[in-house]
Scaffold this motif. Structure first.
Motif, PDB file in Angstrom:
ATOM      1  N   GLN A 173       0.843  -1.183   0.000  1.00 11.25           N
ATOM      2  CA  GLN A 173       0.000   0.000   0.000  1.00 11.25           C
ATOM      3  C   GLN A 173       0.877   1.231   0.000  1.00 11.25           C
ATOM      4  OE1 GLN A 173      -2.908   0.113   3.153  1.00 11.25           O
ATOM      5  NE2 GLN A 173      -4.181   1.547   2.004  1.00 11.25           N
ATOM      6  N   PRO A 197       1.299   5.454  -0.111  1.00  9.01           N
ATOM      7  CA  PRO A 197       0.566   6.557   0.525  1.00  9.01           C
ATOM      8  C   PRO A 197      -0.556   7.071  -0.368  1.00  9.01           C
ATOM      9  CG  PRO A 197       2.914   6.856   0.793  1.00  9.01           C
ATOM     10  CD  PRO A 197       2.755   5.701  -0.149  1.00  9.01           C
ATOM     11  N   GLY A 198      -1.741   7.163   0.183  1.00  7.35           N
ATOM     12  CA  GLY A 198      -2.872   7.689  -0.557  1.00  7.35           C
ATOM     13  C   GLY A 198      -3.491   6.730  -1.544  1.00  7.35           C
ATOM     14  N   LYS A 199      -3.025   5.490  -1.563  1.00  6.09           N
ATOM     15  CA  LYS A 199      -3.548   4.505  -2.514  1.00  6.09           C
ATOM     16  C   LYS A 199      -4.100   3.294  -1.777  1.00  6.09           C
ATOM     17  CE  LYS A 199      -0.586   5.740  -6.420  1.00  6.09           C
ATOM     18  NZ  LYS A 199       0.318   5.208  -7.479  1.00  6.09           N
ATOM     19  N   GLU A 200      -4.874   2.503  -2.500  1.00  7.18           N
ATOM     20  CA  GLU A 200      -5.422   1.295  -1.919  1.00  7.18           C
ATOM     21  C   GLU A 200      -4.368   0.191  -1.886  1.00  7.18           C
ATOM     22  OE1 GLU A 200     -10.125   1.829  -3.225  1.00  7.18           O
ATOM     23  OE2 GLU A 200      -8.954   0.118  -3.933  1.00  7.18           O
TER      24      GLU A 200
END
Length: 116
Positions: A39, A41-44
């Motif tokens: 994962q 940062p800011g993503k799934e």
């Protein structure tokens, strides 16, 4: 219940290599399909690689094919992810997952940071 503990993450320059480990304890390790996810940062969270219980079947995300290798040592209850030719976009927290039927267990993750 299965407890999973990842290790081996760190900071590496682009083009470098790391080997992640995931040590399992609890129920019999060799019945589980093991996987690595990550994962950014800011993503799934996304799938990276998977290996079946015996280690003779593996699958990879297209983004890591040819660069990452998943393996397991059932005697040590450990699954590995060898990562070569690392890219900045490989940066993220890497999680180990154990699956058996409808049972799924996750580790807490290990941070991998690839600098350009």
């Amino acid at each position: 219940q299965v407890q999973l503990v990842e290790s081996g993450g760190g900071l590496v320059q682009a083009g470098g290599s790391l080997r992640l480990s995931c040590a399992a304890s609890g129920r019999t390790f060799n019945v589980y399909t093991m996987g690595w996810f990550r994962q950014a940062p800011g993503k799934e969270r996304e799938f990276v690689a998977r290996i079946n219980w015996s280690g003779d079947t593996t699958s990879y995300a297209d983004s890591v094919k040819g660069r990452f290798t998943i393996s397991r040592d059932n005697a040590k209850s450990t699954v590995y992810l060898r990562m070569n030719s690392l890219k900045p976009e490989d940066t993220g927290v890497y999680y180990c997952k154990a699956t058996w039927g409808s049972d799924n267990y996750w580790g807490r993750g290990t941070q991998v940071t690839v600098s350009s």
